[in-house]
Design a protein around this motif. Sequence first.
Motif, PDB file in Angstrom:
ATOM      1  N   UNK A  93      63.451  43.962  80.541  1.00 22.68           N
ATOM      2  CA  UNK A  93      64.126  42.434  80.175  1.00 22.68           C
ATOM      3  C   UNK A  93      65.037  42.652  81.184  1.00 22.68           C
ATOM      4  N   UNK A  94      66.215  43.447  81.138  1.00 23.43           N
ATOM      5  CA  UNK A  94      67.124  43.373  82.128  1.00 23.43           C
ATOM      6  C   UNK A  94      66.950  43.692  83.297  1.00 23.43           C
ATOM      7  N   UNK A  95      65.823  44.243  83.753  1.00 20.46           N
ATOM      8  CA  UNK A  95      65.314  44.427  85.126  1.00 20.46           C
ATOM      9  C   UNK A  95      64.691  43.117  85.657  1.00 20.46           C
ATOM     10  N   UNK A  99      75.810  39.501  88.244  1.00 21.35           N
ATOM     11  CA  UNK A  99      75.180  40.756  88.688  1.00 21.35           C
ATOM     12  C   UNK A  99      76.140  41.982  88.424  1.00 21.35           C
ATOM     13  N   UNK A 100      77.359  41.747  88.481  1.00 15.39           N
ATOM     14  CA  UNK A 100      78.436  42.637  88.316  1.00 15.39           C
ATOM     15  C   UNK A 100      78.509  42.723  86.663  1.00 15.39           C
ATOM     16  N   UNK A 101      78.043  42.099  85.937  1.00 21.10           N
ATOM     17  CA  UNK A 101      77.823  42.387  84.493  1.00 21.10           C
ATOM     18  C   UNK A 101      76.763  43.408  83.934  1.00 21.10           C
ATOM     19  N   UNK A 102      75.919  43.452  84.852  1.00 23.80           N
ATOM     20  CA  UNK A 102      74.887  44.269  84.657  1.00 23.80           C
ATOM     21  C   UNK A 102      75.208  45.853  84.784  1.00 23.80           C
ATOM     22  N   UNK A 103      75.131  46.895  83.855  1.00 24.98           N
ATOM     23  CA  UNK A 103      75.788  48.242  84.142  1.00 24.98           C
ATOM     24  C   UNK A 103      74.818  49.052  84.960  1.00 24.98           C
TER      25      UNK A 103
END
Length: 291
Positions: free
Chosen positions: A275-277, A247-251
């Motif tokens: 898709x990111x969501x 989760x930390x990799x997501x901006x």
Amino acid sequence: MEDVKQLQGCAALAPVLTMRVNLAREYTYLYQALKEHTSSLPFDLKQFTFDDYRWASSVVMSRQNLVPVEADQGGHVQGHALIPLWDMMNHEDGKLTTSFDTESGTTQYRALRAFSRGEQIMMCYGHRSSCDHVCHSGFMLSGSSTDFMLLKLGVGKSDPLFSAKSSLLQALSVACSGDFVLSADVSAPEPPLLAFVRINAMTEDELKKFLQDPSLCGCLGAVDGVVSDSNRKAANSFMMVRCQLLLRCYPTSKEVCCRVTNLRLGWRQRLSLALASSGLGALQCHDGPLR
């Protein structure tokens, strides 16, 4: 590349980048090959753009299907084919109702449900993740009950119990490292994932117990499988830490992704954000699959 930037941290980033790189290589090769025969081409080479090539390739790749074809040595092998009309049907969650009849050499489709007159006829493309749908078909279904993401896990080779853990995993036909299915349904984790996190969390005594009595191993992939409380807690902790790291990799957050998708962005950017969501939502739901 703005649309690709939206996938930062998302599991779909690697396959999307790989696909774009491969398309760029193919285009470069073809362009150079055509350049050597410019005078004999029936069109101006300047018209052969990367965007057009990418579009044409996507049209073909999103419609190609593997079907049995006769082999030179007899029998059948899998070959790619385009199936007009059938490949125009859009996807709907359900059961696969398409089959191939080797005797007649035809693809046969049966309606997956009752359709009303004038209603669009749909078909099921199969049990695919949102990432698969985006990469291979150019769309995704929001809130699909069959959605999943692939989670890379592995037993550390420096782990002093690596040999015992790998032996037990092998006995259950579960990989020591690789991609594991993280289902959107937190109440029903996939057996291979469940078995992996439990075995990876085992102590030396627990490993010996299961290795000495293979009849006990069947419970390791079952939600109601009997394992010790300490193992359950350790497995939960492992999954929580793994998901939190990803989760930390997501901006950005899932909520921000949802708000941004309502802005006037290009469809590729909106699709990437959706898709990111989806990936964010799956990870946020999994504070541990063992409940």
